[in-house]
Design an enzyme around this catalytic site. Structure first.
Site, mmCIF file in Angstrom:
data_model
loop_
_atom_site.group_PDB
_atom_site.id
_atom_site.type_symbol
_atom_site.label_atom_id
_atom_site.label_comp_id
_atom_site.label_asym_id
_atom_site.label_seq_id
_atom_site.Cartn_x
_atom_site.Cartn_y
_atom_site.Cartn_z
ATOM 1 N N THR A 160 0.824 -1.213 0.000
ATOM 2 C CA THR A 160 0.000 0.000 0.000
ATOM 3 C C THR A 160 0.856 1.260 0.000
ATOM 4 O OG1 THR A 160 -0.111 -0.354 2.373
ATOM 5 C CG2 THR A 160 -2.074 -0.908 1.116
ATOM 6 N N ASP A 161 2.139 1.134 0.398
ATOM 7 C CA ASP A 161 2.933 2.368 0.555
ATOM 8 C C ASP A 161 3.127 3.109 -0.767
ATOM 9 O OD1 ASP A 161 4.787 0.437 -0.317
ATOM 10 O OD2 ASP A 161 6.319 0.934 1.184
ATOM 11 N N SER B 256 32.322 -6.011 5.462
ATOM 12 C CA SER B 256 31.105 -6.688 5.937
ATOM 13 C C SER B 256 31.512 -7.936 6.711
ATOM 14 C CB SER B 256 30.236 -7.077 4.731
ATOM 15 O OG SER B 256 29.350 -8.108 5.119
ATOM 16 N N GLY C 73 16.759 -11.589 3.279
ATOM 17 C CA GLY C 73 15.738 -12.196 2.407
ATOM 18 C C GLY C 73 14.548 -12.747 3.161
ATOM 19 N N GLY D 211 12.321 -10.800 4.687
ATOM 20 C CA GLY D 211 11.249 -9.805 4.681
ATOM 21 C C GLY D 211 11.213 -8.932 5.923
ATOM 22 N N SER E 284 13.452 -6.434 6.236
ATOM 23 C CA SER E 284 14.062 -5.173 5.796
ATOM 24 C C SER E 284 15.492 -4.948 6.267
ATOM 25 C CB SER E 284 13.200 -3.983 6.206
ATOM 26 O OG SER E 284 11.993 -4.062 5.558
ATOM 27 N N SER F 32 17.862 -4.562 4.242
ATOM 28 C CA SER F 32 18.473 -3.568 3.350
ATOM 29 C C SER F 32 18.154 -2.143 3.810
ATOM 30 C CB SER F 32 18.063 -3.791 1.904
ATOM 31 O OG SER F 32 16.687 -4.017 1.810
ATOM 32 N N GLU G 264 17.698 3.085 -2.626
ATOM 33 C CA GLU G 264 17.209 1.750 -3.008
ATOM 34 C C GLU G 264 16.565 1.793 -4.409
ATOM 35 O OE1 GLU G 264 16.554 -0.877 -0.235
ATOM 36 O OE2 GLU G 264 15.759 -2.337 -1.654
ATOM 37 N N ASP H 146 9.740 0.771 4.675
ATOM 38 C CA ASP H 146 10.829 0.138 5.416
ATOM 39 C C ASP H 146 11.809 1.166 5.981
ATOM 40 O OD1 ASP H 146 9.515 -2.012 4.417
ATOM 41 O OD2 ASP H 146 11.062 -2.579 2.980
HETATM 42 C C1 GLA Z 1 8.956 -4.193 0.519
HETATM 43 C C2 GLA Z 1 9.139 -2.712 0.142
HETATM 44 C C3 GLA Z 1 8.133 -1.823 0.878
HETATM 45 C C4 GLA Z 1 6.710 -2.337 0.743
HETATM 46 C C5 GLA Z 1 6.650 -3.841 1.018
HETATM 47 C C6 GLA Z 1 5.303 -4.416 0.705
HETATM 48 O O1 GLA Z 1 9.269 -4.398 1.858
HETATM 49 O O2 GLA Z 1 10.453 -2.296 0.434
HETATM 50 O O3 GLA Z 1 8.247 -0.497 0.408
HETATM 51 O O4 GLA Z 1 6.161 -2.012 -0.495
HETATM 52 O O5 GLA Z 1 7.612 -4.582 0.286
HETATM 53 O O6 GLA Z 1 4.354 -3.891 1.562
#
Ligand code: GLA
Length: 385
Positions: free
Chosen positions: A35-36, A67, A120, A122, A124, A126, A158, A170
């Protein structure tokens, strides 16, 4: 993450004096997926998994970055950094690139970083790396960037350097997070409200499917383009519709026969998801956790069948919870195509939930999923020793 270990490592590798230590958290997202970038709402929270970074100015025009997790070092200068090939370094160089493009004067630095945000999955990692880098450089060279500027600049890094056309969620969550709070962010005007995450006997638990979302960045960009296609058509009929935030289900239904069926489904999910975030925040405010859980399941349904970013493993994890009375709701979390499910689980039952989900997943896919109890944590900051 042990920052003293990183500091020792820094001192053994680099000579720059007065190194400082910075950190930035990963995030969960309670609801509001994809939705963002459609100017809708999201409801993320910072978590106790983070990137920790030691930085020191070295009075040259060269940057050295090590790293810990990759056990690799890259070296670049401000006039030559585009040739760096290491994927992990792109998040850091993307920030340098943004700073230089906006005319900031920065000097060379040495950097050692590590973290405990699974890559990976989910959560965040990164965005956390981008935000730790930007905040650290800001502090080192007294740039005085505001928090919002930082989140936006990290997002641009990004988008432009890494090539993922992500929204603001994120990076915003990593910078603005507060302990025990979820952020209801309006991605249209970037205003936000904090919601207490006191969940009366319940807790969010993540189950990592261990599927790495390799499709994620390419399919992510495709989904974004599909939403834009939907908006362009809606706008030709309803000029006030500038984003899916402005559109209603009735308006969408009225153009159904003109839209590609795939585009229709994407838009249908997004319009409903935007209103679900407000309902979920309201339910959280009233401690109506049953309703919150129900909304999580509804979101998964949409992500699975309409937005089509789930996968067999994530669907299995969500379905596993449906018959359990100790789970109020579950859904896949983040961009999709792998990563974690987020589950609202009764605290006293977390141990049993963990055992059973591991057993069932192992039986089905021959692999143990990783289960994380997550605790909230504050946004980007300096660790002072
Ligand atoms: C990733 C993107 C976010 C968002 C989500 C899905 O995390 O970086 O900006 O769009 O997917 O909600």
């Amino acid at each position: 993450m042990d920052h003293l270990k990183l500091l020792d490592l820094f001192k053994s590798k680099y000579k720059s004096s007065s190194p400082r230590v910075f950190r930035s958290p990963g995030r969960i997202n309670i609801i509001g997926e994809h939705t963002d970038y459609n100017e809708g709402f999201v409801l993320p929270a910072g978590i106790d998994k983070e990137i920790v970074m030691v930085l020191g100015a070295n009075s040259t025009d060269t940057c050295n970055v090590y790293s810990l997790d990759q056990d690799e070092e890259v070296t670049f200068t401000f006039s030559e950094y585009l040739s760096v090939k290491e994927e992990w370094a792109k998040y850091i160089i993307g920030i340098v690139d943004q700073l230089l493009k906006s005319g900031h004067r920065i000097g060379g630095f040495d950097c050692v970083f590590g973290g405990d945000i699974p890559i990976g999955a989910g959560m965040s990692s990164s965005a956390a790396l981008e935000c730790a880098t930007l905040f650290g450089i800001d502090q080192l060279f007294s740039l005085s960037l505001g928090k919002l500027d930082m989140a936006l600049m990290a997002q641009r890094a990004e988008n432009q350097f890494v090539g993922v056309n992500c929204g603001i969620m994120d990076q915003f969550a990593s910078v603005f997070a507060e302990k025990n709070k979820a952020i209801k962010l309006d991605c249209r005007d970037l205003t936000y409200e904090m919601y207490s995450l006191d969940l009366e006997g319940y807790q969010f638990v993540l189950v990592d499917s261990m599927v790495k979302h390799s499709l994620a960045s390419s399919e992510y960009n495709v989904r974004r383009a599909e939403c834009e296609e939907g908006v362009a058509f809606l706008n030709s009929r309803y000029p006030a519709v500038k984003s899916l935030r402005d559109a209603s289900i009735t308006q969408l239904e009225s153009v159904k026969s003109d839209l590609n069926p795939g585009v229709f489904k994407r838009c249908h999910y997004i319009i409903n998801e935007i209103s679900r975030v407000s309902k979920a925040a309201e339910a959280m405010g009233k401690q109506d956790l049953k309703e919150l859980g129900r909304l999580l399941y509804e979101t998964h349904q949409g992500l699975q069948h309409e937005f089509e970013v789930s996968c067999e493993e994530l669907d299995f994890l969500v379905d596993f919870t449906r018959e359990r009375e100790d789970v109020l709701g579950a859904r896949m979390m983040g961009g999709g195509f792998g990563g974690c499910s987020i589950n609202l689980v009764q605290m006293s039952r977390i141990e049993d939930f963990t055992l059973q989900v591991e057993k069932a997943y192992m039986k089905k896919f021959g692999q143990r999923p990783f289960v994380y109890q997550v605790y909230t944590e504050k946004g980007t900051s300096e660790i002072l020793s």
